[in-house]
Design a protein around this motif. Sequence first.
Motif, PDB file in Angstrom:
ATOM      1  N   SER A  13      28.541  42.476  34.967  1.00 24.23           N
ATOM      2  CA  SER A  13      27.336  42.029  35.659  1.00 24.23           C
ATOM      3  C   SER A  13      27.276  42.683  37.030  1.00 24.23           C
ATOM      4  CB  SER A  13      27.349  40.507  35.820  1.00 24.23           C
ATOM      5  OG  SER A  13      26.251  40.077  36.593  1.00 24.23           O
ATOM      6  N   ASP A  14      26.073  42.902  37.512  1.00 27.66           N
ATOM      7  CA  ASP A  14      25.896  43.400  38.877  1.00 27.66           C
ATOM      8  C   ASP A  14      25.955  42.254  39.883  1.00 27.66           C
ATOM      9  OD1 ASP A  14      25.632  46.016  38.004  1.00 27.66           O
ATOM     10  OD2 ASP A  14      23.460  45.836  37.761  1.00 27.66           O
ATOM     11  N   GLU A  15      25.793  41.032  39.406  1.00 26.96           N
ATOM     12  CA  GLU A  15      25.860  39.846  40.261  1.00 26.96           C
ATOM     13  C   GLU A  15      27.300  39.347  40.367  1.00 26.96           C
ATOM     14  OE1 GLU A  15      22.975  36.568  39.770  1.00 26.96           O
ATOM     15  OE2 GLU A  15      22.191  37.848  38.160  1.00 26.96           O
ATOM     16  N   LYS A  16      27.530  38.502  41.361  1.00 31.12           N
ATOM     17  CA  LYS A  16      28.814  37.814  41.533  1.00 31.12           C
ATOM     18  C   LYS A  16      28.587  36.328  41.245  1.00 31.12           C
ATOM     19  CE  LYS A  16      31.043  41.388  43.352  1.00 31.12           C
ATOM     20  NZ  LYS A  16      32.174  42.018  42.755  1.00 31.12           N
ATOM     21  N   PHE A  17      29.588  35.673  40.694  1.00 32.41           N
ATOM     22  CA  PHE A  17      29.448  34.289  40.258  1.00 32.41           C
ATOM     23  C   PHE A  17      30.571  33.408  40.805  1.00 32.41           C
ATOM     24  CE2 PHE A  17      27.119  36.819  37.300  1.00 32.41           C
ATOM     25  CZ  PHE A  17      26.007  36.050  37.002  1.00 32.41           C
ATOM     26  N   ARG A  18      30.258  32.127  40.963  1.00 35.53           N
ATOM     27  CA  ARG A  18      31.231  31.113  41.349  1.00 35.53           C
ATOM     28  C   ARG A  18      31.802  30.408  40.121  1.00 35.53           C
ATOM     29  NH1 ARG A  18      31.094  30.154  46.690  1.00 35.53           N
ATOM     30  NH2 ARG A  18      29.224  30.744  47.817  1.00 35.53           N
ATOM     31  N   GLN A  19      31.101  30.519  38.993  1.00 36.74           N
ATOM     32  CA  GLN A  19      31.482  29.790  37.778  1.00 36.74           C
ATOM     33  C   GLN A  19      31.353  30.717  36.580  1.00 36.74           C
ATOM     34  OE1 GLN A  19      30.044  25.414  39.067  1.00 36.74           O
ATOM     35  NE2 GLN A  19      28.418  26.669  38.253  1.00 36.74           N
ATOM     36  N   VAL A  20      32.454  30.831  35.841  1.00 39.77           N
ATOM     37  CA  VAL A  20      32.496  31.730  34.687  1.00 39.77           C
ATOM     38  C   VAL A  20      33.181  31.013  33.531  1.00 39.77           C
ATOM     39  CG1 VAL A  20      33.393  33.938  33.820  1.00 39.77           C
ATOM     40  CG2 VAL A  20      32.635  33.755  36.207  1.00 39.77           C
ATOM     41  N   VAL A  21      32.642  31.187  32.335  1.00 39.68           N
ATOM     42  CA  VAL A  21      33.344  30.719  31.141  1.00 39.68           C
ATOM     43  C   VAL A  21      33.666  31.926  30.273  1.00 39.68           C
ATOM     44  CG1 VAL A  21      32.474  28.340  31.113  1.00 39.68           C
ATOM     45  CG2 VAL A  21      31.188  30.123  29.936  1.00 39.68           C
ATOM     46  N   LEU A  22      34.829  31.860  29.697  1.00 41.34           N
ATOM     47  CA  LEU A  22      35.353  32.895  28.809  1.00 41.34           C
ATOM     48  C   LEU A  22      35.950  32.127  27.634  1.00 41.34           C
ATOM     49  CD1 LEU A  22      35.830  36.010  29.007  1.00 41.34           C
ATOM     50  CD2 LEU A  22      38.088  35.469  29.868  1.00 41.34           C
ATOM     51  N   LEU A  23      35.084  31.735  26.694  1.00 38.90           N
ATOM     52  CA  LEU A  23      35.474  30.807  25.642  1.00 38.90           C
ATOM     53  C   LEU A  23      35.694  31.537  24.327  1.00 38.90           C
ATOM     54  CD1 LEU A  23      32.912  28.014  26.603  1.00 38.90           C
ATOM     55  CD2 LEU A  23      35.310  28.209  27.297  1.00 38.90           C
ATOM     56  N   GLU A  24      36.936  31.462  23.855  1.00 44.39           N
ATOM     57  CA  GLU A  24      37.312  32.085  22.581  1.00 44.39           C
ATOM     58  C   GLU A  24      36.980  33.577  22.581  1.00 44.39           C
ATOM     59  OE1 GLU A  24      38.848  29.869  20.244  1.00 44.39           O
ATOM     60  OE2 GLU A  24      38.629  28.475  21.917  1.00 44.39           O
ATOM     61  N   VAL A  25      37.378  34.265  23.652  1.00 51.55           N
ATOM     62  CA  VAL A  25      37.090  35.691  23.801  1.00 51.55           C
ATOM     63  C   VAL A  25      38.366  36.532  23.788  1.00 51.55           C
ATOM     64  CG1 VAL A  25      36.141  37.442  25.371  1.00 51.55           C
ATOM     65  CG2 VAL A  25      34.919  35.293  25.043  1.00 51.55           C
ATOM     66  N   LEU A  26      39.424  36.079  24.449  1.00 51.30           N
ATOM     67  CA  LEU A  26      40.615  36.927  24.628  1.00 51.30           C
ATOM     68  C   LEU A  26      41.228  37.403  23.312  1.00 51.30           C
ATOM     69  CD1 LEU A  26      42.499  35.342  27.652  1.00 51.30           C
ATOM     70  CD2 LEU A  26      41.267  37.512  27.553  1.00 51.30           C
ATOM     71  N   GLU A  27      41.125  36.616  22.256  1.00 48.46           N
ATOM     72  CA  GLU A  27      41.684  37.038  20.967  1.00 48.46           C
ATOM     73  C   GLU A  27      40.852  38.142  20.313  1.00 48.46           C
ATOM     74  OE1 GLU A  27      39.170  33.378  20.113  1.00 48.46           O
ATOM     75  OE2 GLU A  27      40.502  34.043  21.706  1.00 48.46           O
ATOM     76  N   HIS A  28      39.713  38.473  20.917  1.00 45.83           N
ATOM     77  CA  HIS A  28      38.878  39.576  20.430  1.00 45.83           C
ATOM     78  C   HIS A  28      39.090  40.850  21.244  1.00 45.83           C
ATOM     79  CE1 HIS A  28      36.602  37.033  17.663  1.00 45.83           C
ATOM     80  NE2 HIS A  28      36.789  36.092  18.578  1.00 45.83           N
ATOM     81  N   ILE A  29      40.003  40.791  22.199  1.00 50.17           N
ATOM     82  CA  ILE A  29      40.334  41.938  23.047  1.00 50.17           C
ATOM     83  C   ILE A  29      41.723  42.430  22.636  1.00 50.17           C
ATOM     84  CG2 ILE A  29      40.701  42.724  25.434  1.00 50.17           C
ATOM     85  CD1 ILE A  29      37.878  41.644  25.049  1.00 50.17           C
TER      86      ILE A  29
END
Length: 171
Positions: A68-84
């Motif tokens: 993203s070009d924006e910056k965030f205070r809150q991020v979710v990364l749900l059920e993603v790492l096992e796809h990397i």
Amino acid sequence: VKEHFSREFPVLDIGCGFGRQAYVLAKEGFRIKGTDTNEDFIELAREIFREHSLGGEFHSTQTGENLSDEKFRQVVLLEVLEHIPAGNRKKFISSVRNVCLRGSKIIISVPRIKSGFKSWLLNVSKYLLSSFFKNNEHPYPVPGENEIKMILRKYFFIIARVVNNETAFYI
């Protein structure tokens, strides 16, 4: 999410897929921005949000691209790492850090792998079998607690770990 996030700030949903978790968050009053590498899923998320008159922005990104070009205070990364791929996870977490403001909160979830040799063997064999059959459910071994701590420690502090029968959450 309700305990750690504020409705005051938007939530970036990395790996949002077709917006399943984003939908739940939006229904709870959170503003959502979602990103995924699958353009078809992004279109589905947009359609679902339009159909339900929910505010949300969804963008397709390619692997290795800026999330993203924006910056965030809150991020979710749900059920993603096992796809990397395991070898790319540190670099991926670095890209996640690049979209965060100082003091951001991130909620990461992974499928829960019970401890012990049998569970480890099952996790690795799923990877080998999915590679052979091109099954995309969990294409790479699910990271355990030690791996998650290792890949996060350069950029983040873990302030909580919540585990239920199916999922481990790191905040």
